[in-house]
Design an enzyme around this catalytic site. Structure first.
Site, mmCIF file in Angstrom:
data_model
loop_
_atom_site.group_PDB
_atom_site.id
_atom_site.type_symbol
_atom_site.label_atom_id
_atom_site.label_comp_id
_atom_site.label_asym_id
_atom_site.label_seq_id
_atom_site.Cartn_x
_atom_site.Cartn_y
_atom_site.Cartn_z
ATOM 1 N N SER A 1 0.863 -1.190 0.000
ATOM 2 C CA SER A 1 0.000 0.000 0.000
ATOM 3 C C SER A 1 0.896 1.234 0.000
ATOM 4 O O SER A 1 2.012 1.195 0.539
ATOM 5 C CB SER A 1 -0.870 0.018 1.265
ATOM 6 O OG SER A 1 -1.501 1.285 1.421
ATOM 7 N N TYR B 1 -1.660 -0.988 10.356
ATOM 8 C CA TYR B 1 -1.761 -1.201 8.904
ATOM 9 C C TYR B 1 -0.459 -0.791 8.214
ATOM 10 O O TYR B 1 0.109 -1.544 7.399
ATOM 11 C CB TYR B 1 -2.939 -0.396 8.350
ATOM 12 C CG TYR B 1 -3.209 -0.625 6.888
ATOM 13 C CD1 TYR B 1 -4.002 -1.698 6.476
ATOM 14 C CD2 TYR B 1 -2.683 0.214 5.911
ATOM 15 C CE1 TYR B 1 -4.260 -1.913 5.118
ATOM 16 C CE2 TYR B 1 -2.931 0.005 4.564
ATOM 17 C CZ TYR B 1 -3.724 -1.051 4.171
ATOM 18 O OH TYR B 1 -3.976 -1.272 2.841
HETATM 19 P P1 NAI Z 1 -11.387 -6.041 0.365
HETATM 20 O O1 NAI Z 1 -11.741 -6.007 1.819
HETATM 21 O O2 NAI Z 1 -12.401 -5.638 -0.631
HETATM 22 O O3 NAI Z 1 -10.832 -7.473 -0.036
HETATM 23 C C1 NAI Z 1 -9.955 -8.162 0.790
HETATM 24 C C2 NAI Z 1 -10.255 -9.638 0.692
HETATM 25 O O4 NAI Z 1 -9.334 -10.329 1.535
HETATM 26 C C3 NAI Z 1 -11.669 -9.991 1.191
HETATM 27 O O5 NAI Z 1 -12.341 -10.798 0.263
HETATM 28 C C4 NAI Z 1 -11.417 -10.728 2.497
HETATM 29 O O6 NAI Z 1 -12.387 -11.736 2.780
HETATM 30 C C5 NAI Z 1 -10.045 -11.335 2.236
HETATM 31 N N1 NAI Z 1 -9.349 -11.667 3.479
HETATM 32 C C6 NAI Z 1 -9.202 -10.882 4.588
HETATM 33 N N2 NAI Z 1 -8.525 -11.551 5.527
HETATM 34 C C7 NAI Z 1 -8.223 -12.772 5.010
HETATM 35 C C8 NAI Z 1 -7.537 -13.906 5.513
HETATM 36 N N3 NAI Z 1 -7.017 -13.923 6.753
HETATM 37 N N4 NAI Z 1 -7.426 -14.997 4.722
HETATM 38 C C9 NAI Z 1 -7.951 -14.996 3.466
HETATM 39 N N5 NAI Z 1 -8.618 -13.953 2.949
HETATM 40 C C10 NAI Z 1 -8.752 -12.853 3.711
HETATM 41 O O7 NAI Z 1 -10.087 -5.097 0.244
HETATM 42 P P2 NAI Z 1 -9.407 -4.446 -1.047
HETATM 43 O O8 NAI Z 1 -9.640 -2.989 -0.980
HETATM 44 O O9 NAI Z 1 -9.758 -5.181 -2.248
HETATM 45 O O10 NAI Z 1 -7.855 -4.671 -0.685
HETATM 46 C C11 NAI Z 1 -7.122 -5.756 -1.218
HETATM 47 C C12 NAI Z 1 -5.661 -5.553 -0.819
HETATM 48 O O11 NAI Z 1 -5.191 -4.316 -1.355
HETATM 49 C C13 NAI Z 1 -5.459 -5.459 0.697
HETATM 50 O O12 NAI Z 1 -4.241 -6.086 1.037
HETATM 51 C C14 NAI Z 1 -5.385 -3.965 0.942
HETATM 52 O O13 NAI Z 1 -4.642 -3.666 2.104
HETATM 53 C C15 NAI Z 1 -4.683 -3.504 -0.325
HETATM 54 N N6 NAI Z 1 -4.914 -2.100 -0.661
HETATM 55 C C16 NAI Z 1 -6.159 -1.646 -0.972
HETATM 56 C C17 NAI Z 1 -6.333 -0.311 -1.340
HETATM 57 C C18 NAI Z 1 -7.668 0.247 -1.736
HETATM 58 O O14 NAI Z 1 -7.750 1.484 -1.917
HETATM 59 N N7 NAI Z 1 -8.712 -0.554 -1.908
HETATM 60 C C19 NAI Z 1 -5.194 0.624 -1.355
HETATM 61 C C20 NAI Z 1 -3.939 0.023 -1.009
HETATM 62 C C21 NAI Z 1 -3.809 -1.293 -0.684
#
Ligand code: NAI
Length: 255
Positions: A141, A154
């Site tokens: 991130s 985070y």
């Molecule tokens: P999201 O919450 O929409 O998706 C994350 C997914 O990871 C979910 O489906 C959740 O069930 C799964 N997950 C969470 N803990 C888990 C575990 N212990 N084992 C298996 N699956 C697990 O989040 P998003 O926004 O799609 O983020 C995806 C990645 O990108 C994350 O690592 C986040 O930190 C990173 N990120 C997101 C940004 C954004 O603006 N959306 C910006 C920078 C980084």
């Protein structure tokens, strides 16, 4: 003859950026394995993609070693090979409140999911990636590089992920490459399990504050993953790539 299309594994791929990546790679002829903790998201993801034969979903918590071991065994049994592994699963909400009240358990949960999960996934993917001369991409991130208040757990987890990535690159080369991507603001509202059919549009200022003129989409991150796992990137390892529409290059002073 067995299907020889390359296989990419995406953690946290049942919704959000990971689901966008799954869609991107399915559309380009890859076979995709998704690991996710959320059973409801897995169900709705299957439904949205029409449960194609090139997609395999496994309910897994990436922060638990026995679960990771068994999910990888299932993934490789299904795919017959593993060409790319993307550690994307994460607790994406950065705000854990003031440090004085940040519970150790809250800190630990983010480190366990965002950082330890990526370590476990790398550890158990490596034997398969060595065979395919494949590669690892960790989704960090821009908050590994800059902060808003109250995001200690985070930010630390994502900073650790960038460091884990360069350590992996040095240990695993030349067979396996490892890189990280640091996304900025990526709008994932249309990619959630309970997504509204039409999310409220973002404001003009949401978009205009970005030097690129718009907020990011999952496909922006997926396109960078696609480059990093491709043979064109075979001279690229141990690096962190910022995909943020230019936001971390912008100086912000109030008048
Ligand atoms: P999201 O919450 O929409 O998706 C994350 C997914 O990871 C979910 O489906 C959740 O069930 C799964 N997950 C969470 N803990 C888990 C575990 N212990 N084992 C298996 N699956 C697990 O989040 P998003 O926004 O799609 O983020 C995806 C990645 O990108 C994350 O690592 C986040 O930190 C990173 N990120 C997101 C940004 C954004 O603006 N959306 C910006 C920078 C980084």
């Amino acid at each position: 003859m067995a299907n020889q299309s390359p296989v990419i594994l995406i953690t946290g791929g049942a919704q959000g950026i990971g689901k966008g990546m799954a869609s991107y790679f399915l559309n380009r002829g890859w076979r995709v394995v998704v690991l996710d903790l959320d059973a409801e998201a897995i169900r709705s993801c299957k439904e949205d993609f029409g449960n194609p034969e090139n997609l395999h979903l496994i309910k897994t918590d990436v922060s638990g070693e026995p679960e990771v071991v068994s999910a990888l065994a299932e993934a490789v049994k299904w795919g017959g090979r593993l060409d790319a592994m993307v550690s994307n699963a994460g607790i994406a909400d950065p705000d854990t409140g003031p440090i004085e009240t940040l519970e150790l358990a809250q800190w630990q949960r983010r480190i366990d999911t965002n950082l330890t999960g990526a370590f476990l996934m790398a550890k158990h993917s490596v034997p398969h990636l060595r065979e395919s001369q494949g590669s690892i991409v960790n989704i960090a991130s821009t908050r590994a590089l800059q902060s808003e208040p109250h995001s200690e757990a985070y930010a630390a987890s994502k900073g650790g992920l960038i460091a884990l990535t360069h350590a992996l690159a040095i240990s695993l080369g030349p067979e396996v490459r490892a890189n990280s991507i640091s996304p900025g603001w990526i709008d994932v509202r249309g990619w959630q399990a309970n997504a509204p059919a039409k999310p409220t549009p973002l404001s003009a200022s949401d978009h205009e504050q970005h030097p690129s003129g718009r907020v990011g989409e999952p496909a922006d991150v997926a396109a960078m993953v696609a480059y990093l796992v491709s043979p064109e990137a075979r001279f690229v390892t141990g690096q962190n790539f910022v995909v943020d529409g230019g936001m971390t290059r912008k100086m912000i002073y109030t008048d």
